[in-house]
Design a protein around this motif. Structure first.
Motif, mmCIF file in Angstrom:
data_model
loop_
_atom_site.group_PDB
_atom_site.id
_atom_site.type_symbol
_atom_site.label_atom_id
_atom_site.label_comp_id
_atom_site.label_asym_id
_atom_site.label_seq_id
_atom_site.Cartn_x
_atom_site.Cartn_y
_atom_site.Cartn_z
ATOM 1 N N LEU A 104 2.563 10.367 -6.020
ATOM 2 C CA LEU A 104 3.053 9.239 -5.480
ATOM 3 C C LEU A 104 3.452 8.227 -7.309
ATOM 4 O O LEU A 104 4.604 7.873 -6.688
ATOM 5 N N ALA A 105 2.610 8.728 -7.440
ATOM 6 C CA ALA A 105 2.790 7.875 -9.188
ATOM 7 C C ALA A 105 3.550 8.454 -9.507
ATOM 8 O O ALA A 105 4.395 7.072 -10.594
ATOM 9 N N HIS B 172 5.805 0.616 -7.301
ATOM 10 C CA HIS B 172 5.741 1.038 -5.656
ATOM 11 C C HIS B 172 3.990 0.678 -5.182
ATOM 12 O O HIS B 172 3.121 0.363 -6.799
ATOM 13 N N PHE B 173 3.705 0.154 -4.418
ATOM 14 C CA PHE B 173 2.748 0.214 -3.343
ATOM 15 C C PHE B 173 2.428 1.075 -2.491
ATOM 16 O O PHE B 173 3.497 2.399 -2.015
ATOM 17 N N VAL B 174 0.882 1.251 -2.553
ATOM 18 C CA VAL B 174 0.401 2.053 -1.202
ATOM 19 C C VAL B 174 -0.755 1.750 -0.626
ATOM 20 O O VAL B 174 -1.949 1.713 -1.533
ATOM 21 N N PHE B 175 -0.920 2.093 0.735
ATOM 22 C CA PHE B 175 -2.335 1.590 1.013
ATOM 23 C C PHE B 175 -2.377 2.631 2.330
ATOM 24 O O PHE B 175 -1.699 3.341 3.534
ATOM 25 N N ILE C 262 0.250 3.887 6.808
ATOM 26 C CA ILE C 262 0.176 4.967 5.439
ATOM 27 C C ILE C 262 1.855 4.091 4.222
ATOM 28 O O ILE C 262 1.508 4.971 5.132
ATOM 29 N N PRO C 263 1.682 3.292 4.512
ATOM 30 C CA PRO C 263 3.006 2.401 4.414
ATOM 31 C C PRO C 263 3.220 2.638 2.196
ATOM 32 O O PRO C 263 2.492 2.566 1.464
ATOM 33 N N PHE C 264 4.502 3.393 2.301
ATOM 34 C CA PHE C 264 5.032 3.100 0.368
ATOM 35 C C PHE C 264 5.816 2.249 0.135
ATOM 36 O O PHE C 264 6.767 2.814 1.287
ATOM 37 N N GLY C 265 5.598 1.942 -0.269
ATOM 38 C CA GLY C 265 7.191 1.053 -0.757
ATOM 39 C C GLY C 265 7.025 0.659 -1.977
ATOM 40 O O GLY C 265 6.644 0.654 -2.970
#
Length: 245
Positions: free
Chosen positions: A32-33, A132-135, A239-242
């Protein structure tokens, strides 16, 4: 929020990497990076992901537990990461990043709506334009805590200093979707017991989505596992990616 011995007692921190590999998590986050040149790892723990990201990137790892950061600094590649002992709810570094991550279910240690909004606000405050963020958070519908009982969770682990150790959990659901669980380790050779009490929240996808929207973020994708599967109501993970709205 009281200090959790699981992350602050050096003897217990020794077990963290033995029982938390995070390989799928690491692979997905690296994918994702993309071409991100800078990464902020909130709740970086012992630094597995942060050190992996530091190959050619500017990486900051943040964690409130000094004992975890001591391990992170000694990790191969740890010398390339800027480690900061701080609370993810309140830290403001003064610069932005192409990718902000909060993995290892660290989002769940924030027990109240106020705390969850605070850490989401920290993510928003540190995202660069186009970043972007992901957690991740466990899906409460799956009720993973029901397996955190002695008869289902007991396992033997080989510790480099203690030798063979028996580990298990003992969990119970409390009010407002908070699960309290105790981690136990019994050293086989000596009978020594190591234990810590922890609390984590299980917010729903709807609650997480509302928090994302309230803090100026938008989720572009929702994954149901770290292999990249799409989220469904039966998924084990949320797991949101945004990005910034």
């Amino acid at each position: 929020m009281t200090a959790d011995l699981l992350y602050n007692d050096p003897a217990l921190v020794d077990f963290y990497d033995l029982v938390n590999t995070g390989d799928a998590e690491l692979r997905r986050c690296l994918a994702l990076a993309g071409d991100a040149k800078s990464v902020l790892d909130l709740g970086c723990g012992t630094g597995q992901l942060a050190a992996a990201f530091a190959d050619g990137r500017a990486v900051v790892g943040v964690d409130p537990a000094g004992a975890m950061l001591d391990v992170a600094r000694r990790r191969p590649g740890g010398e390339h990461v800027e480690w900061v002992e701080a609370d993810a709810r309140t830290i403001r570094i003064g610069r932005t990043f192409d990718l902000v991550i909060l993995t290892g279910h660290a989002f769940q240690v924030f027990l109240t709506r106020e705390d969850q909004l605070a850490v989401l606000g920290t993510i928003a405050a540190h995202l660069a334009p186009g970043g972007h963020f992901v957690f991740d958070s466990r899906n409460p519908v799956v009720e993973a805590w029901r397996d955190w009982v002695p008869e289902r969770s007991e396992e033997m682990v080989s510790h480099p200093r203690f030798g063979m150790v028996k580990g298990w959990y003992d969990a119970r659901m409390e009010a407002d979707g908070v699960v309290s669980y105790r981690t136990w380790y019994e050293v086989a050779a000596t009978g020594q017991m190591l234990t810590a009490e922890s609390k984590i929240a299980f917010p729903s996808k709807e609650e997480i989505a509302a928090g994302i929207e309230a803090t100026g973020l938008v989720a572009e994708s929702w994954f149901g596992d770290w292999e990249g599967g799409a989220w469904t109501p039966a998924s084990r993970e949320i797991i949101p990616f945004g990005r910034l709205r």
